[in-house]
Design an enzyme around this catalytic site. Sequence first.
Site, mmCIF file in Angstrom:
data_model
loop_
_atom_site.group_PDB
_atom_site.id
_atom_site.type_symbol
_atom_site.label_atom_id
_atom_site.label_comp_id
_atom_site.label_asym_id
_atom_site.label_seq_id
_atom_site.Cartn_x
_atom_site.Cartn_y
_atom_site.Cartn_z
ATOM 1 N N ARG A 294 1.830 -3.895 -1.884
ATOM 2 C CA ARG A 294 0.490 -4.409 -2.146
ATOM 3 C C ARG A 294 0.534 -5.862 -2.610
ATOM 4 N NH1 ARG A 294 -1.935 1.257 -4.679
ATOM 5 N NH2 ARG A 294 -2.410 2.147 -2.632
ATOM 6 N N TYR A 434 -4.608 -2.101 5.336
ATOM 7 C CA TYR A 434 -3.414 -1.284 5.081
ATOM 8 C C TYR A 434 -2.894 -1.441 3.660
ATOM 9 C CZ TYR A 434 -0.441 -5.275 6.833
ATOM 10 O OH TYR A 434 0.185 -6.472 7.085
ATOM 11 N N GLU A 435 -1.959 -0.574 3.298
ATOM 12 C CA GLU A 435 -1.439 -0.421 1.934
ATOM 13 C C GLU A 435 -2.557 -0.105 0.938
ATOM 14 O OE1 GLU A 435 1.484 -0.071 1.991
ATOM 15 O OE2 GLU A 435 2.175 -1.231 3.704
ATOM 16 N N GLY A 436 -3.519 0.691 1.387
ATOM 17 C CA GLY A 436 -4.659 1.064 0.555
ATOM 18 C C GLY A 436 -5.820 0.137 0.817
#
Length: 591
Positions: A294, A434-436
């Site tokens: 992140r 992406y990545e949350g």
Amino acid sequence: MPSYTAPTKDMQFVLHDLLKISEQDVPGYADMDRDFTGAILDAVGTLATEVIHPLNAVGDQQGCALENGVVRTPDGFKDAFDQLRDGGWTALDAAEEYGGQGLPYISYTIVGEVLSAANMAFNMYYGLTHGAASAIAAHGTDAQKAKWLPKMNSCEWTGTMNLTEPHAGTDLGMMRTKAVPQDDGSYQITGQKIFISAGDHDMAENIVHLVLAKTPDAPAGIKGVSLFIVPKIMVDDDGNLGARNGVSVGKIEEKMGIHGNSTCVMNYDGATGWLLGDLHKGMRAMFTMMNEARLGVGLQGYAQAEIAYQNALAYAVDRLQGRDVTGVKNPDGPADPLIVHPDIRRNLMEQKSFVEGARAFTYWGATMIDRDMRMHDKDAEGLVSLLTPVLKGFLTDKGYEMATNAQQVYGGHGFIEEWGMSQFVRDARIAMIYEGANGVQALDLVGRKLAQDGGKHVMAFFDLIKGFCAEHKDDEAMKGFVEPLKAASKDLQAAGMYFMRNGMKNPNAALSGSYDFMHMMGHVVLGLMWGKMAKAAMEKLKEDGADRDFLEAKIATGRYYMARQLPATSMHLARIQTGPEVVMALDSTAF
């Protein structure tokens, strides 16, 4: 065609004039003096400009191809990856006992910015490997570390993370991938994962997948998830490659951007895997990689804004359009350059003030990670944990916005592929997802991080701001930084108080305002960074031989942010205080 030059002067300013890293007490930082970091940046900058950036458009145009079960990367990628590997760039901050150079994490961060800006899709092959290796280093057994890390740190083998399934995105508790224990201590992995970045390619001998799955007796939901090491090719106890594992590529996804990265559907058909970390504690192990990822994605957001800004600035200086309303600036030409016009200046200043503030934020975050990893500083760990969703969510939202701003400078040419601006916009867009996804980052910030450790870390953040403002309250030169920062901080505190008063009675009162709060906090952090950078620049101006043009431009850019960007906190506060009713007013059937 676009170009890229590493902004080494500004990077050095942040490292040494703002953060003063070589003066910090973090082990390894004493060696990170201006000459040393300058040598790193010059070398990686040359690699980026001459080798990696020229492949950015190639990767975008060619994409990856699945041929006979193997993914082929775009022309030139393999040779460039060999140069990256041979130069030792993939192992800068890895432990020396596993083939790394043992440098602090900040070294990985500054190199990552340059490589991400030069060619985001290419750098992801290395970036995902770094994250996977970090998870193994943190949670693996000594035998697992010895077996996997040396080749992963060198990128002779690369790595991935496998979370998402067709029916389960953020809600990982719904996953169906199974891990059946075997008599030899291994597990048989069966299931399908989607959106797997760098899932397969032709640039490394092996690919080490970290796969989330559930054992047959696992508890329901997220508490039943475990993490497994599943290589593409089996490896014996001596590190030799053997037979192909039961892992295959179903297809390569057709995407909006990052075409040069192979985003794959991965099929696991009774593949052999080994538990990483504790059984049913897979999310704890995965989040070692996810938190790092992140931060890296936040970096991608402003790195794409940086390269877009560089090219928009060059275009604005070169392109002749119209006349300056205050008087002709280019009397020997048919028109004045675009950069004379106030709205172009506004656009460029928004980009410049964001990128430079975001760089300072990210490097500051990296120093906190180093304090945590090298000194077990729990206060630093707590503060960077609080700020991670802001780093990821705010920097990628604004990074995408600034890439589109840069595209706008070109007018119609920005919409034409040959100028390259479209790629920066398309590539930047994925970073918000992406990545949350960023909405999840906002929920994490408001729903979990604000209250973490009894609110200790958010209070520490406000104390940092309060201390900075108090220190400079009588400095007339700093008035244009201190007063806006105080006002913005009060807005942020008022939003937090609104959540406290109303969130317990109605959780939607907090959650419906979470996205605005994330942006408020992002602005306040950048306001703090700009206040600190302005003071550092003012102090630097007192030195003999100071680069006055650079330092005065730094202060002027900071004043722009404080005057034109930071007041957005009042808008976000007003939105939050309208409450959840206007957000939730429509019945779900009325949309």
